[in-house]
Design an enzyme around this catalytic site. Structure first.
Site, PDB file in Angstrom:
ATOM      1  N   ASP A   7      -4.541  -8.812  -6.584  1.00 40.68           N
ATOM      2  CA  ASP A   7      -4.097  -8.418  -7.931  1.00 40.68           C
ATOM      3  C   ASP A   7      -3.874  -9.646  -8.816  1.00 40.68           C
ATOM      4  OD1 ASP A   7      -4.124  -5.814  -7.086  1.00 40.68           O
ATOM      5  OD2 ASP A   7      -1.942  -5.578  -7.015  1.00 40.68           O
TER       6      ASP A   7
ATOM      7  N   ASP B 168      -8.497   1.080   4.491  1.00 37.76           N
ATOM      8  CA  ASP B 168      -8.982  -0.285   4.680  1.00 37.76           C
ATOM      9  C   ASP B 168      -9.573  -0.730   3.361  1.00 37.76           C
ATOM     10  OD1 ASP B 168      -9.075  -2.296   6.840  1.00 37.76           O
ATOM     11  OD2 ASP B 168     -11.179  -2.420   6.245  1.00 37.76           O
TER      12      ASP B 168
ATOM     13  N   LYS C   8      -1.911  -0.414 -13.297  1.00 30.17           N
ATOM     14  CA  LYS C   8      -2.864  -0.586 -12.192  1.00 30.17           C
ATOM     15  C   LYS C   8      -3.164   0.767 -11.536  1.00 30.17           C
ATOM     16  CE  LYS C   8      -3.528  -2.287  -7.510  1.00 30.17           C
ATOM     17  NZ  LYS C   8      -2.989  -2.899  -6.286  1.00 30.17           N
TER      18      LYS C   8
ATOM     19  N   LYS D 140       0.847  -1.204   0.000  1.00 29.56           N
ATOM     20  CA  LYS D 140       0.000   0.000   0.000  1.00 29.56           C
ATOM     21  C   LYS D 140       0.880   1.252   0.000  1.00 29.56           C
ATOM     22  CE  LYS D 140      -3.988  -1.634   2.724  1.00 29.56           C
ATOM     23  NZ  LYS D 140      -4.784  -1.357   3.947  1.00 29.56           N
TER      24      LYS D 140
ATOM     25  N   PHE E  29       0.019  -7.269  -5.510  1.00 30.99           N
ATOM     26  CA  PHE E  29      -0.084  -7.978  -4.233  1.00 30.99           C
ATOM     27  C   PHE E  29      -1.534  -8.376  -4.028  1.00 30.99           C
ATOM     28  CE2 PHE E  29      -2.067  -4.771  -1.403  1.00 30.99           C
ATOM     29  CZ  PHE E  29      -2.018  -3.666  -2.227  1.00 30.99           C
TER      30      PHE E  29
END
Ligand code: ITT
Ligand code: NA
Length: 199
Positions: free
Chosen positions: A156, A67, A176, A12, A153
């Protein structure tokens, strides 16, 4: 300016660095003794606020948290907020993605592979009672096989966003990040932060 992100997920963080390139990003990696709160919310937004609020109390300043997860339509939106936890103790992502595909094959009539990726960001500052949330959703479907191209990750490896023939993993991070749930939520956050969005 500095922006604190209440995450320990380095994948992230790498995406945040792209979306919030005008900020110096600090994360839980910069606070090795910080103890993260349990995620006890019933929605992405509740969990995001919980994570941001706990860190905001700790640093006494503005914090962002994320989140996120995937919802599979034919599984009544499972795993949703349990996206990271549902396959525990399995933690390797190719296996977890395969388990999700198996679940669709076993528990549904296999006619509906629709899914959506959701990312909710919370902006919390306890010093001025600020709580805002920003949501990003991308519709798509689950591929019938894991596509492990060693990029990306989490989900994905199986998520194919609408408009694409391939998974996020196959398209790679630059593509992405042009259109992902985290990108959409980040854009809303940046718009909200407005004028403060310069170094
Ligand atoms: P935090 O420290 O930010 O809480 P986390 O990994 O625990 O990190 P979440 O609780 O939001 O994050 O769990 C969401 C899971 O969903 C995460 O572990 C990923 O594997 C998956 N996920 C989140 N964003 C994703 C994305 O952009 N692409 C694929 N999978 C994603
Ligand atoms: Na988490």
């Amino acid at each position: 300016p500095i922006i604190w992100i209440a995450t320990s997920n380095e994948d992230k963080v790498n995406e945040f660095k792209v979306f919030l390139s005008n900020f110096e990003i600090k994360t839980l990696k910069d606070l090795p003794d910080y103890v993260e709160p349990d995620e006890t919310g019933t929605t992405f937004a509740e969990n995001a606020v919980q994570k941001a609020q706990a860190l905001s109390e700790h640093i006494q300043g503005m914090v962002v948290a994320d989140d996120s997860g995937i919802e599979v339509e034919a599984l009544d939106n499972f795993p949703g907020i349990y996206s990271r936890r549902w396959a525990y103790p399995i933690t390797d992502w190719p296996t977890i993605n395969q388990k999700l595909i198996d679940k669709i094959n076993v528990e549904t009539d296999q006619s509906n592979w629709n899914a959506q990726m959701i990312s909710v960001m919370a902006l919390v500052d306890v010093t001025c009672d600020k709580v805002e949330t920003f949501e990003g959703i991308v519709q798509g479907k689950i591929s019938h096989q894991v596509q492990n191209h060693h990029q990306g990750f989490g989900y994905d490896l199986t998520f194919i966003p609408d408009g694409s023939e391939v998974t996020y993993s196959e398209m790679g991070p630059a593509k992405k990040n042009e259109y992902s749930s985290r990108q959409i939520a980040s854009q809303k956050l940046k718009t909200y932060l407005g004028g403060r969005n310069e170094k």
